[in-house]
Design a protein around this motif. Structure first.
Motif, PDB file in Angstrom:
ATOM      1  N   ALA A  21      -7.929  -4.313  -7.792  1.00 54.44           N
ATOM      2  CA  ALA A  21      -7.363  -3.573  -8.925  1.00 54.44           C
ATOM      3  C   ALA A  21      -6.605  -4.538  -9.829  1.00 54.44           C
ATOM      4  CB  ALA A  21      -6.436  -2.474  -8.422  1.00 54.44           C
ATOM      5  N   GLN A  69       0.833  -1.208   0.000  1.00 60.63           N
ATOM      6  CA  GLN A  69       0.000   0.000   0.000  1.00 60.63           C
ATOM      7  C   GLN A  69       0.866   1.256   0.000  1.00 60.63           C
ATOM      8  OE1 GLN A  69      -2.669  -0.424   3.361  1.00 60.63           O
ATOM      9  NE2 GLN A  69      -2.942  -2.611   2.944  1.00 60.63           N
ATOM     10  N   VAL A 115      -1.711   3.984  -2.634  1.00 57.80           N
ATOM     11  CA  VAL A 115      -3.174   3.960  -2.717  1.00 57.80           C
ATOM     12  C   VAL A 115      -3.698   3.247  -1.477  1.00 57.80           C
ATOM     13  CG1 VAL A 115      -3.255   4.000  -5.227  1.00 57.80           C
ATOM     14  CG2 VAL A 115      -3.098   1.818  -4.065  1.00 57.80           C
ATOM     15  N   THR A 129      -6.076   0.699   0.895  1.00 58.04           N
ATOM     16  CA  THR A 129      -6.338  -0.729   0.739  1.00 58.04           C
ATOM     17  C   THR A 129      -7.564  -0.977  -0.129  1.00 58.04           C
ATOM     18  OG1 THR A 129      -5.411  -1.058   2.940  1.00 58.04           O
ATOM     19  CG2 THR A 129      -6.683  -2.869   2.020  1.00 58.04           C
ATOM     20  N   ILE A 130      -8.578  -0.177   0.035  1.00 61.89           N
ATOM     21  CA  ILE A 130      -9.819  -0.391  -0.727  1.00 61.89           C
ATOM     22  C   ILE A 130      -9.561  -0.249  -2.222  1.00 61.89           C
ATOM     23  CG2 ILE A 130     -12.160   0.473  -1.112  1.00 61.89           C
ATOM     24  CD1 ILE A 130     -12.202   1.354   1.809  1.00 61.89           C
ATOM     25  N   SER A 131      -8.739   0.736  -2.595  1.00 60.94           N
ATOM     26  CA  SER A 131      -8.449   0.938  -4.021  1.00 60.94           C
ATOM     27  C   SER A 131      -7.491  -0.114  -4.561  1.00 60.94           C
ATOM     28  CB  SER A 131      -7.850   2.333  -4.233  1.00 60.94           C
ATOM     29  OG  SER A 131      -8.731   3.335  -3.777  1.00 60.94           O
ATOM     30  N   LEU A 132      -6.601  -0.602  -3.692  1.00 58.84           N
ATOM     31  CA  LEU A 132      -5.619  -1.582  -4.150  1.00 58.84           C
ATOM     32  C   LEU A 132      -6.243  -2.948  -4.387  1.00 58.84           C
ATOM     33  CD1 LEU A 132      -2.633  -2.022  -4.782  1.00 58.84           C
ATOM     34  CD2 LEU A 132      -2.266  -2.578  -2.377  1.00 58.84           C
TER      35      LEU A 132
END
Length: 733
Positions: free
Chosen positions: A220, A207, A212, A214-217
């Motif tokens: 992805a 991260q 970015v 955690t939610i976006s990573l």
């Protein structure tokens, strides 16, 4: 048999409990495995006693109707009881010591709770198990019906408390927790992707690297997180390593990462495990190390190592016909040591940086510009001879602009040697050698110029090298002798001294004049040895002459013009060496030659080189009573301040000033002015190279004090000189 199946597991549990209490706190980690095994597992050995046939190991049954009372034999009862008491006591002690151990640290709160709760579990379970064991034999059972003994409830309580510890204090899952710590604390970014290459798990380092949350990573696409990098990919078995670039945030530089991939299968599902290392700093450090390995730290130019690797590559192109010609230029600053000595090394470093910038500006067409060390530079150039000459001229024009430092202008010059390929060299060693020859030829030609290597220069260098070898052999075989040329006082007509001149005698008797070998001796340092030999031999000869009964060399002072003397030429290398004065003192003391009859001659180039150093040295020499003469006066760079400062006694006019003194009036005026200046400083003037009676008369009219030359005598060996002196003395009677 049923009773046996109850006792044996209990003994095993005791051993496991002992091992657990030894290891739970870490207090006894220094113990060896053998020690831990002996202290932990001897209750387990008691189980072997129960399975070995023995008349002392049995269970007594008493029938009470349909019920039977089971009572083990006394040895079995005592064995089981001792094992239980040892286990309880030992575990309590281990836990007590462990609790004291973990109590010393502020960072082991969880461990203290674990140890404290395990101690409580052992105490309660042990007391209950041992305390009610007495009632085991009071109960009845049949072959078809059995129930647990009361002591079993202690084991049940212990097991319950251990289970509670597992859930309350995360006691047993410590291995999983350690792996979790490694995963979370790892500085290496770790990703787990599914078959669609979507990220399904990432540690905190990942991260941070990708910048970015955690939610976006998570979820992805892994490919969207990276950008291409001009690197290399290599396969290592099942793993693939590749370098890529992480897109930077606004205002931040991109990060270069190294990825290792490994495909794994878990629960029938394929995953990809990725280790991502941030290589930015290591790559930058590698680039810095590479830059330092191939560049000069002072100027930022290439260094000798880079030249050694680039030059063969360029020569291969020339040899293969891909380049018509190439040139190696070696450049050396003139009199750079003088700048270092007078202005300091920090100014010398600034000057070197200035020269590096000048070369980058004036030689932009060069393939490579290097500083080889000190004040020596090298350039590689692709081009013809005409283009190379133009480049040299551009560089030398740049040196016409002065170097400014704290309001002071310093003007330096450079000498450049050029070797062209393939005309005069096809390998690196040849080009470096020939360019070096050309550079020193440029220095000998007057400095501040360039010289191209040619076949003639090579022949001259080979001849000089051959002469150097011959001279070394002649020195070893002592084939050098002294010749002496008389000096005539023009006022009295008497011999006022001689000049000692070295000669080299070949094996066949041929005599070589000093002009053929003195320059080589000065370049290779042999002049120091020769100069000291000349001084010693001349002083020995002078002392011997003074003891002659006929007194042919005992000239008294004539009208205050000075004592009879032997003149010896001294080179700059001799004066610059350590211990010169001490060597002169030792020779004078050894030979007994009076210092007042010794005259040391040095050229103008010697006296102007390092004025402050020479002033101190010459003052010391003059203080010993030795006379100093400036040789070849009028051909060098002396100024009136130098002449006035340095303690000279005699000026010797060079032969070039005497040759046309009879026919050229302007030469007579110059010589007369020089004589008047010397006399005003109370110094004598001796003219060299006098060959005619007319020259003698003109010099006498101009006020010259003494002369020497072929008109009176050529340089003579010692025996001939003594005969000449005797004949002259007799002719004047």
């Amino acid at each position: 048999m049923i009773l046996w199946f109850k006792l044996i597991p209990a003994l095993f549990i005791m051993s496991f409990g002992l091992h657990l209490t030894i290891r739970v706190s870490g207090c006894f980690d220094q113990w060896s495995r053998a020690r831990v095994a002996v202290l932990s597992y001897w209750p387990m050995l008691c189980a072997l006693v129960l399975v070995i046939p023995s008349p002392y190991v049995y269970v007594h049954f008493t029938a009470r109707g349909i019920w039977r009372d089971a009572q083990p034999s006394m040895p079995v009862f005592l064995l089981i009881l001792s094992a239980a008491l040892y286990t309880l006591t030992a575990c309590s002690w281990f836990l007590y010591k462990g609790m004291k151990f973990v109590g010393r640290s502020e960072n082991m709160l969880q461990k203290r709770r674990q140890v404290r709760f395990i101690l409580l579990a052992y105490l309660l379970g042990g007391v209950l198990c041992i305390g009610v064991a007495y009632f085991n034999h009071k109960l009845y059972f049949t072959a078809a019906f059995s129930y647990p003994e009361p002591s079993t409830f202690g084991l049940i309580l212990f097991a319950f408390l251990i289970r509670y510890a597992m859930t309350r204090y995360e006691f047993l899952p410590s291995i999983e927790r350690r792996y979790k710590i490694l995963y979370d604390r790892s500085p290496i970014a770790i990703l787990l992707t599914d078959r669609q290459e979507r990220v399904i798990d990432a540690n905190p380092a990942a991260q941070t690297l990708f910048g970015v949350p955690t939610i976006s990573l998570l979820k992805a696409q892994f490919a969207d997180l990276l950008l291409p990098y001009e690197g290399r990919m290599r396969n290592t078995g099942a793993r693939t390593e590749i370098r890529v670039t992480v897109p930077p945030d606004p205002g931040l530089a991109a990060r270069i990462v190294q990825i290792e991939r490994e495909g794994i299968v878990s629960g029938g599902e394929p995953y990809e495990y990725l280790l991502i290392r941030d290589m930015t700093e290591s790559i930058q450090a590698e680039e810095r190390i590479t830059f330092m390995a191939y560049h000069d730290p002072l100027t930022g130019l290439g260094n000798r190592r880079r030249l050694q690797e680039t030059l063969p590559e360029l020569l291969e192109l020339v040899e293969g016909g891909q380049e018509p010609s190439a040139a190696l230029l070696l450049m050396d600053l003139d009199r750079f040591k003088h700048v270092n000595d007078t202005k300091g090394h920090h100014v010398g470093d600034l000057l070197l940086r200035h020269v590096g910038g000048l070369l980058q500006q004036r030689a932009m067409r060069a393939e490579l510009i290097c500083r080889l060390g000190g004040d020596e530079f090298a350039l590689l150039f692709r081009g013809s001879e005409e283009e190379t000459v133009q480049l040299c001229e551009d560089i030398l024009r740049g040196f016409q602009e002065p170097f400014e430092y704290e309001g002071e202008s310093l003007t330096v010059s450079a000498s450049i040697g050029v070797c062209l390929s393939p005309a005069y060299g096809t390998n690196s060693e040849q080009l470096l050698q020939y360019a070096d020859m050309a550079m020193y030829d440029a220095k000998k030609g007057g400095r501040g110029r360039y010289a191209l290597f040619t076949g003639k220069l090579k022949e001259a260098q080979e001849a000089a090298h051959s002469l150097e070898l011959q001279m070394a052999e002649a020195m070893k075989e002592e084939r050098f002798v002294l010749y002496y040329q008389p000096q005539i006082d023009l006022g009295s007509g008497e011999v006022c001294g001689v000049e000692a001149l070295i000669r080299w005698v070949e094996k066949d008797g041929t005599v070589r004049p000093p002009g053929e070998f003195i320059r080589i001796a000065e370049e290779n340092g042999a002049i120091v040895h020769l100069g000291r030999w000349v001084l010693e031999e001349a002083c020995r000869a002078g002392r011997a002459w003074m003891e002659l009964s006929d007194g042919i060399t005992r000239l008294e002072p004539h009208e205050g013009k000075g004592e009879w003397s032997i003149s010896i030429n001294v080179s700059n290398r001799e004066l610059a060496g350590r211990g010169y004065l001490e060597h002169v003192d030792s020779i004078l003391a050894e030979t007994g030659f009076p210092p007042k009859h010794l005259q040391l001659e040095m050229t103008e180039s010697v006296t102007i080189t390092e004025e402050e150093h020479q002033l101190h040295l010459f003052t010391e020499i003059a203080g010993r009573g030795i006379r100093l003469a400036m040789d070849d006066f009028g051909t060098g760079y002396s100024t009136f301040s130098v002449i006035q400062t340095l303690p000279f006694h005699i000026f010797k006019l060079d032969k070039s000033m005497i040759d046309d003194i009879v026919t050229a009036s302007h030469t007579r005026h110059i010589v007369k002015a020089m004589i008047i200046m010397a006399h005003s400083l109370n110094q004598r003037v001796v003219a060299e190279g006098v060959e005619t009676a007319e020259q003698v008369e003109v010099l006498r009219e101009l006020g010259c004090d003494a002369v020497q030359g072929y008109y009176y005598s050529r340089p003579l060996p010692e025996e001939e000189l003594l005969a000449w002196l005797k004949a002259r003395r007799e002719s004047q009677r």
